[in-house]
Motif scaffolding. Structure first.
Motif, PDB file in Angstrom:
ATOM      1  N   UNK A 293       0.810  -1.228   0.000  1.00  0.00           N
ATOM      2  CA  UNK A 293       0.000   0.000   0.000  1.00  0.00           C
ATOM      3  C   UNK A 293       0.840   1.273   0.000  1.00  0.00           C
ATOM      4  N   UNK A 294       1.980   1.245   0.689  1.00  0.00           N
ATOM      5  CA  UNK A 294       2.826   2.439   0.735  1.00  0.00           C
ATOM      6  C   UNK A 294       3.476   2.722  -0.617  1.00  0.00           C
ATOM      7  N   UNK A 295       3.936   1.663  -1.302  1.00  0.00           N
ATOM      8  CA  UNK A 295       4.528   1.859  -2.633  1.00  0.00           C
ATOM      9  C   UNK A 295       3.474   2.405  -3.591  1.00  0.00           C
ATOM     10  N   UNK A 296       2.275   1.855  -3.532  1.00  0.00           N
ATOM     11  CA  UNK A 296       1.207   2.325  -4.418  1.00  0.00           C
ATOM     12  C   UNK A 296       0.862   3.785  -4.140  1.00  0.00           C
ATOM     13  N   UNK A 297       0.839   4.167  -2.873  1.00  0.00           N
ATOM     14  CA  UNK A 297       0.472   5.539  -2.513  1.00  0.00           C
ATOM     15  C   UNK A 297       1.574   6.547  -2.838  1.00  0.00           C
ATOM     16  N   UNK A 298       2.830   6.119  -2.793  1.00  0.00           N
ATOM     17  CA  UNK A 298       3.926   7.049  -3.077  1.00  0.00           C
ATOM     18  C   UNK A 298       4.241   7.132  -4.560  1.00  0.00           C
ATOM     19  N   UNK A 299       3.959   6.086  -5.299  1.00  0.00           N
ATOM     20  CA  UNK A 299       4.317   5.948  -6.714  1.00  0.00           C
ATOM     21  C   UNK A 299       5.834   5.990  -6.921  1.00  0.00           C
ATOM     22  N   UNK A 300       6.567   5.552  -5.918  1.00  0.00           N
ATOM     23  CA  UNK A 300       8.028   5.472  -6.002  1.00  0.00           C
ATOM     24  C   UNK A 300       8.428   4.138  -6.614  1.00  0.00           C
ATOM     25  N   UNK A 301       9.649   4.072  -7.139  1.00  0.00           N
ATOM     26  CA  UNK A 301      10.163   2.783  -7.610  1.00  0.00           C
ATOM     27  C   UNK A 301      10.447   1.915  -6.386  1.00  0.00           C
ATOM     28  N   UNK A 302      10.480   0.609  -6.590  1.00  0.00           N
ATOM     29  CA  UNK A 302      10.713  -0.298  -5.461  1.00  0.00           C
ATOM     30  C   UNK A 302      12.059  -0.043  -4.796  1.00  0.00           C
ATOM     31  N   UNK A 303      13.084   0.192  -5.586  1.00  0.00           N
ATOM     32  CA  UNK A 303      14.411   0.386  -4.994  1.00  0.00           C
ATOM     33  C   UNK A 303      14.486   1.706  -4.222  1.00  0.00           C
ATOM     34  N   UNK A 304      13.926   2.785  -4.766  1.00  0.00           N
ATOM     35  CA  UNK A 304      13.928   4.070  -4.065  1.00  0.00           C
ATOM     36  C   UNK A 304      13.085   3.994  -2.800  1.00  0.00           C
ATOM     37  N   UNK A 305      11.952   3.303  -2.886  1.00  0.00           N
ATOM     38  CA  UNK A 305      11.090   3.131  -1.728  1.00  0.00           C
ATOM     39  C   UNK A 305      11.816   2.344  -0.640  1.00  0.00           C
ATOM     40  N   UNK A 306      12.442   1.225  -1.018  1.00  0.00           N
ATOM     41  CA  UNK A 306      13.142   0.379  -0.050  1.00  0.00           C
ATOM     42  C   UNK A 306      14.281   1.146   0.623  1.00  0.00           C
ATOM     43  N   UNK A 307      14.985   1.936  -0.152  1.00  0.00           N
ATOM     44  CA  UNK A 307      16.072   2.739   0.392  1.00  0.00           C
ATOM     45  C   UNK A 307      15.549   3.749   1.413  1.00  0.00           C
ATOM     46  N   UNK A 308      14.455   4.419   1.091  1.00  0.00           N
ATOM     47  CA  UNK A 308      13.860   5.389   2.016  1.00  0.00           C
ATOM     48  C   UNK A 308      13.326   4.709   3.267  1.00  0.00           C
ATOM     49  N   UNK A 309      12.703   3.554   3.109  1.00  0.00           N
ATOM     50  CA  UNK A 309      12.165   2.819   4.247  1.00  0.00           C
ATOM     51  C   UNK A 309      13.288   2.364   5.182  1.00  0.00           C
ATOM     52  N   UNK A 310      14.353   1.823   4.634  1.00  0.00           N
ATOM     53  CA  UNK A 310      15.507   1.418   5.449  1.00  0.00           C
ATOM     54  C   UNK A 310      16.101   2.621   6.171  1.00  0.00           C
ATOM     55  N   UNK A 311      16.156   3.738   5.480  1.00  0.00           N
ATOM     56  CA  UNK A 311      16.690   4.967   6.058  1.00  0.00           C
ATOM     57  C   UNK A 311      15.850   5.402   7.267  1.00  0.00           C
ATOM     58  N   UNK A 312      14.540   5.327   7.160  1.00  0.00           N
ATOM     59  CA  UNK A 312      13.659   5.701   8.269  1.00  0.00           C
ATOM     60  C   UNK A 312      13.826   4.763   9.463  1.00  0.00           C
ATOM     61  N   UNK A 313      14.052   3.494   9.187  1.00  0.00           N
ATOM     62  CA  UNK A 313      14.303   2.530  10.267  1.00  0.00           C
ATOM     63  C   UNK A 313      15.625   2.869  10.953  1.00  0.00           C
ATOM     64  N   UNK A 314      16.668   3.184  10.173  1.00  0.00           N
ATOM     65  CA  UNK A 314      17.974   3.537  10.741  1.00  0.00           C
ATOM     66  C   UNK A 314      17.911   4.811  11.574  1.00  0.00           C
ATOM     67  N   UNK A 315      17.068   5.743  11.179  1.00  0.00           N
ATOM     68  CA  UNK A 315      16.907   6.981  11.945  1.00  0.00           C
ATOM     69  C   UNK A 315      16.088   6.769  13.222  1.00  0.00           C
TER      70      UNK A 315
END
Length: 178
Positions: free
Chosen positions: A32-54
């Motif tokens: 649902x988050x990828x669909x709502x952001x319309x981001x590519x899977x790799x860019x989305x995954x990178x941002x998600x990992x970044x938020x977890x690290x923060x």
């Protein structure tokens, strides 16, 4: 929110959008988050990992229902997500949202509530290069989110930058000042 956290947060393009969506109640699952952001899977995954690290998101512990959210906001992430939602809410269209997703746009707007010199902006942001700052200032000025004025009251005239219009709305949404 302090400027250091804001700079780290906005270093990944989709971080603010992901936090805003989770604040709005979008389930913390990747699909649902990828669909709502319309981001590519790799860019989305990178941002998600970044938020977890923060420390703003965490994996949902334990096992449960297949529709159980994979990620949830942490105690630190809840107020940051509220700010992200306000910032994203200021974007009237996709062009504005694309500018908000840029690395330095939101941090620059956050520190230009009053007329600010180039050197002060650079020192506040720390790791920004002169070229990146110049390009970001030009982009924000072209969008009419930032106003550049030349102060000629002193012997050596110098430009100052001030958040205006939507840029001022973003500044107020973040409100770095105590």
């Amino acid at each position: 929110m302090d400027i250091t956290l804001l700079v780290k947060l906005t270093s990944k393009a989709w971080s603010l959008k992901i936090l805003a969506l989770m604040h709005a109640g979008t389930p913390g699952r990747q699909a649902p988050l990828i669909a709502a952001t319309s981001a590519s899977r790799s860019a989305f995954a990178s941002s998600l990992d970044h938020l977890v690290q923060l420390g703003l998101l965490e994996k949902n512990p334990g096992h449960g229902h297949p529709l159980r959210p994979e990620f949830r906001l942490t105690a630190l992430g809840v107020p940051v997500a509220a700010v992200a939602s306000k910032v994203i809410g200021t974007a009237p269209d996709e062009t504005a949202l694309a500018i908000i997703r840029r690395n330095w746009a939101v941090p620059i707007l956050a520190i230009t509530a009053k007329p600010t010199r180039f050197s002060i902006i650079k020192s506040e942001l720390g790791s920004i290069t002169d070229r990146a700052l110049s390009k970001s200032l030009c982009t924000l000025e072209d969008q009419q989110w930032l106003e550049r004025e030349i102060d000629v009251s002193q012997r050596a005239p110098f430009p100052t930058y001030l958040a205006v219009n939507a840029g001022l709305q973003i500044n107020k949404a973040i409100s770095l000042s105590p």
